[in-house]
Design a protein around this motif. Structure first.
Motif, PDB file in Angstrom:
ATOM      1  N   UNK A  21       0.822  -1.217   0.000  1.00 47.81           N
ATOM      2  CA  UNK A  21       0.000   0.000   0.000  1.00 47.81           C
ATOM      3  C   UNK A  21       0.854   1.264   0.000  1.00 47.81           C
ATOM      4  N   UNK A  22       2.104   1.149   0.438  1.00 49.24           N
ATOM      5  CA  UNK A  22       2.977   2.328   0.498  1.00 49.24           C
ATOM      6  C   UNK A  22       4.222   2.215  -0.382  1.00 49.24           C
ATOM      7  N   UNK A  23       4.522   1.017  -0.873  1.00 48.09           N
ATOM      8  CA  UNK A  23       5.704   0.811  -1.711  1.00 48.09           C
ATOM      9  C   UNK A  23       5.311   0.123  -3.014  1.00 48.09           C
ATOM     10  N   UNK A  24       5.929   0.539  -4.092  1.00 48.49           N
ATOM     11  CA  UNK A  24       5.650  -0.070  -5.396  1.00 48.49           C
ATOM     12  C   UNK A  24       6.873  -0.851  -5.864  1.00 48.49           C
ATOM     13  N   UNK A  25       7.100  -2.006  -5.222  1.00 50.82           N
ATOM     14  CA  UNK A  25       8.195  -2.882  -5.652  1.00 50.82           C
ATOM     15  C   UNK A  25       7.668  -4.298  -5.759  1.00 50.82           C
ATOM     16  N   UNK A  26       8.505  -5.192  -6.177  1.00 51.67           N
ATOM     17  CA  UNK A  26       8.134  -6.587  -6.401  1.00 51.67           C
ATOM     18  C   UNK A  26       7.394  -7.183  -5.197  1.00 51.67           C
ATOM     19  N   UNK A  27       6.296  -7.867  -5.462  1.00 52.10           N
ATOM     20  CA  UNK A  27       5.469  -8.450  -4.398  1.00 52.10           C
ATOM     21  C   UNK A  27       6.222  -9.487  -3.579  1.00 52.10           C
ATOM     22  N   UNK A  28       7.121 -10.245  -4.215  1.00 50.71           N
ATOM     23  CA  UNK A  28       7.902 -11.238  -3.471  1.00 50.71           C
ATOM     24  C   UNK A  28       8.805 -10.570  -2.439  1.00 50.71           C
ATOM     25  N   UNK A  29       9.382  -9.437  -2.811  1.00 53.55           N
ATOM     26  CA  UNK A  29      10.232  -8.697  -1.877  1.00 53.55           C
ATOM     27  C   UNK A  29       9.394  -8.135  -0.736  1.00 53.55           C
ATOM     28  N   UNK A  30       8.215  -7.617  -1.071  1.00 59.29           N
ATOM     29  CA  UNK A  30       7.321  -7.087  -0.041  1.00 59.29           C
ATOM     30  C   UNK A  30       6.848  -8.188   0.914  1.00 59.29           C
ATOM     31  N   UNK A  31       6.529  -9.348   0.353  1.00 60.58           N
ATOM     32  CA  UNK A  31       6.100 -10.471   1.199  1.00 60.58           C
ATOM     33  C   UNK A  31       7.232 -10.911   2.123  1.00 60.58           C
ATOM     34  N   UNK A  32       8.447 -10.992   1.587  1.00 60.15           N
ATOM     35  CA  UNK A  32       9.599 -11.369   2.410  1.00 60.15           C
ATOM     36  C   UNK A  32       9.840 -10.345   3.512  1.00 60.15           C
ATOM     37  N   UNK A  33       9.685  -9.074   3.177  1.00 56.58           N
ATOM     38  CA  UNK A  33       9.861  -8.018   4.187  1.00 56.58           C
ATOM     39  C   UNK A  33       8.789  -8.113   5.265  1.00 56.58           C
ATOM     40  N   UNK A  34       7.536  -8.356   4.876  1.00 55.29           N
ATOM     41  CA  UNK A  34       6.462  -8.499   5.873  1.00 55.29           C
ATOM     42  C   UNK A  34       6.698  -9.709   6.772  1.00 55.29           C
ATOM     43  N   UNK A  35       7.091 -10.831   6.196  1.00 55.93           N
ATOM     44  CA  UNK A  35       7.389 -12.022   6.999  1.00 55.93           C
ATOM     45  C   UNK A  35       8.500 -11.724   8.002  1.00 55.93           C
ATOM     46  N   UNK A  36       9.553 -11.089   7.511  1.00 59.18           N
ATOM     47  CA  UNK A  36      10.694 -10.756   8.359  1.00 59.18           C
ATOM     48  C   UNK A  36      10.284  -9.822   9.486  1.00 59.18           C
ATOM     49  N   UNK A  37       9.575  -8.761   9.149  1.00 59.80           N
ATOM     50  CA  UNK A  37       9.159  -7.785  10.171  1.00 59.80           C
ATOM     51  C   UNK A  37       8.217  -8.406  11.192  1.00 59.80           C
ATOM     52  N   UNK A  38       7.249  -9.200  10.733  1.00 68.05           N
ATOM     53  CA  UNK A  38       6.331  -9.841  11.671  1.00 68.05           C
ATOM     54  C   UNK A  38       7.093 -10.765  12.614  1.00 68.05           C
ATOM     55  N   UNK A  39       7.995 -11.559  12.054  1.00 66.52           N
ATOM     56  CA  UNK A  39       8.769 -12.480  12.869  1.00 66.52           C
ATOM     57  C   UNK A  39       9.638 -11.737  13.884  1.00 66.52           C
ATOM     58  N   UNK A  40      10.351 -10.722  13.428  1.00 71.75           N
ATOM     59  CA  UNK A  40      11.309 -10.036  14.292  1.00 71.75           C
ATOM     60  C   UNK A  40      10.676  -9.061  15.283  1.00 71.75           C
ATOM     61  N   UNK A  41       9.552  -8.468  14.930  1.00 67.78           N
ATOM     62  CA  UNK A  41       8.944  -7.460  15.805  1.00 67.78           C
ATOM     63  C   UNK A  41       7.787  -7.988  16.645  1.00 67.78           C
ATOM     64  N   UNK A  42       7.327  -9.200  16.336  1.00 65.06           N
ATOM     65  CA  UNK A  42       6.212  -9.771  17.095  1.00 65.06           C
ATOM     66  C   UNK A  42       6.588 -11.111  17.729  1.00 65.06           C
ATOM     67  N   UNK A  43       6.942 -12.082  16.891  1.00 68.86           N
ATOM     68  CA  UNK A  43       7.189 -13.442  17.384  1.00 68.86           C
ATOM     69  C   UNK A  43       8.395 -13.502  18.315  1.00 68.86           C
ATOM     70  N   UNK A  44       9.483 -12.884  17.922  1.00 68.36           N
ATOM     71  CA  UNK A  44      10.713 -12.979  18.716  1.00 68.36           C
ATOM     72  C   UNK A  44      10.544 -12.369  20.106  1.00 68.36           C
ATOM     73  N   UNK A  45      10.047 -11.130  20.221  1.00 65.42           N
ATOM     74  CA  UNK A  45       9.916 -10.576  21.577  1.00 65.42           C
ATOM     75  C   UNK A  45       8.824 -11.241  22.420  1.00 65.42           C
ATOM     76  N   UNK A  46       7.778 -11.774  21.783  1.00 64.44           N
ATOM     77  CA  UNK A  46       6.657 -12.331  22.550  1.00 64.44           C
ATOM     78  C   UNK A  46       6.827 -13.815  22.842  1.00 64.44           C
ATOM     79  N   UNK A  47       7.434 -14.556  21.916  1.00 61.55           N
ATOM     80  CA  UNK A  47       7.570 -16.012  22.081  1.00 61.55           C
ATOM     81  C   UNK A  47       9.006 -16.415  22.421  1.00 61.55           C
ATOM     82  N   UNK A  48       9.948 -16.008  21.577  1.00 53.64           N
ATOM     83  CA  UNK A  48      11.308 -16.520  21.687  1.00 53.64           C
ATOM     84  C   UNK A  48      12.033 -16.055  22.947  1.00 53.64           C
TER      85      UNK A  48
END
Length: 128
Positions: A21-48
């Motif tokens: 919605x805010x960046x116009x780049x390849x969807x695969x790169x955006x998906x990888x960035x979202x996965x990374x951010x969700x994992x690092x900013x949510x899963x790691x501090x709450x679970x790991x």
């Protein structure tokens, strides 16, 4: 790692739609960035990290209060070190690897990370 069972869920739910919605780049790169951010900013501090400090505190004979104090004292430093290692590792993982290689890759990188983390967190016991 403790969060490895969450990888399929993260991959299934992070498709790059939010960042798209805010960046116009390849969807695969955006998906990888979202996965990374969700994992690092949510899963790691709450679970790991709670599991890491709880288990290592138990192994080092710390009570819950001492384990919590150790976690609070080291959280920021370890988060920054974690991001330096895992953000590139996760991004490459989510961007380049097929799903069948996600878990083996995470396990291999997790082994390396746990060596770094254990050396960084150190022994919680104070020697007399």
């Amino acid at each position: 790692g403790f969060q490895t069972p969450l990888l399929p869920w993260i991959i299934d739910h992070c498709h790059g739609d939010v960042l798209g919605q805010v960046l116009s780049i390849d969807t695969n790169i955006l998906a990888a960035a979202e996965c990374t951010l969700f994992n690092q900013l949510t899963v790691i501090p709450i679970v790991y990290y709670p599991l890491f400090f709880g288990i290592t505190g138990y192994v080092q004979n710390l009570d819950s209060e001492a384990s919590l104090a150790r976690a609070k004292a080291q959280f920021t430093t370890l988060c920054i070190r974690n991001w330096k290692f895992w953000i590139p590792a996760n991004f490459l993982q989510f961007c380049l690897l097929p799903s069948e290689w996600q878990v083996p890759y995470t396990c291999a990188m997790g082994f390396i990370w746990n060596v770094i983390l254990s050396a960084s967190a150190g022994d919680a016991r104070v020697e007399d």
